[in-house]
Write an enzyme that holds these catalytic residues in place. Structure first.
Site, PDB file in Angstrom:
ATOM      1  N   CYS A   1      85.744  38.168  53.774  1.00 46.44           N
ATOM      2  CA  CYS A   1      85.762  37.335  54.977  1.00 46.44           C
ATOM      3  C   CYS A   1      86.331  38.138  56.147  1.00 46.44           C
ATOM      4  CB  CYS A   1      86.627  36.102  54.692  1.00 46.44           C
ATOM      5  SG  CYS A   1      87.031  35.138  56.149  1.00 46.44           S
TER       6      CYS A   1
ATOM      7  N   CYS B   1      88.999  36.500  58.188  1.00 49.68           N
ATOM      8  CA  CYS B   1      90.304  36.471  57.503  1.00 49.68           C
ATOM      9  C   CYS B   1      91.061  37.774  57.764  1.00 49.68           C
ATOM     10  CB  CYS B   1      90.115  36.281  56.004  1.00 49.68           C
ATOM     11  SG  CYS B   1      89.299  34.727  55.589  1.00 49.68           S
TER      12      CYS B   1
END
Length: 123
Positions: free
Chosen positions: A43, A46
């Site tokens: 991700c 993230c």
């Protein structure tokens, strides 16, 4: 620096266990895509949010618990029936939330230091 406790978990079951162990305390939870052996998350958002969350933790109140939760591999996360989506209503990563409150930051909100700081420092 405030004394808070950090707990790292990497499954829904571990998350629930951590919450139960710290019952009665203020709990902040950060949900992020799981990392590979090199420490890289699938991700990208993230990865971008991580340093901001790290900085924000300087503002967390004493006695709080910070649960760093890796939600698993991308295919599991994308499954609409996974436990994080169904039971915790976490529908995107990264998500930073104050457990058992409506307060949460989702995706690009986690990039904003002022919002992260506010979430951690509000009573």
């Amino acid at each position: 620096i405030a004394q808070y406790q950090e707990v790292k978990v990497s499954s829904f079951e571990e998350f629930i266990q951590a919450v139960e162990e710290h019952n009665g305390k203020t709990i902040f939870a950060y949900f992020t895509g799981s990392k590979d052996a090199e420490g890289k998350s699938w991700c990208l958002d993230c990865a971008q949010a991580e340093p901001v969350i790290g900085e924000g933790l300087k503002h967390i109140s004493e006695g709080c618990v910070f649960i760093y939760c890796q939600v698993g591999e991308k295919p599991y996360w994308k499954d609409p029936n996974n436990d994080f989506r169904k039971k915790l209503k976490v529908t995107a990563v990264p998500t930073l939330l104050k457990y058992r409150t409506p307060q949460k930051l989702v995706e690009s909100e986690c990039f904003q230091a002022s919002l992260v700081e506010m979430l951690f420092s509000e009573d």
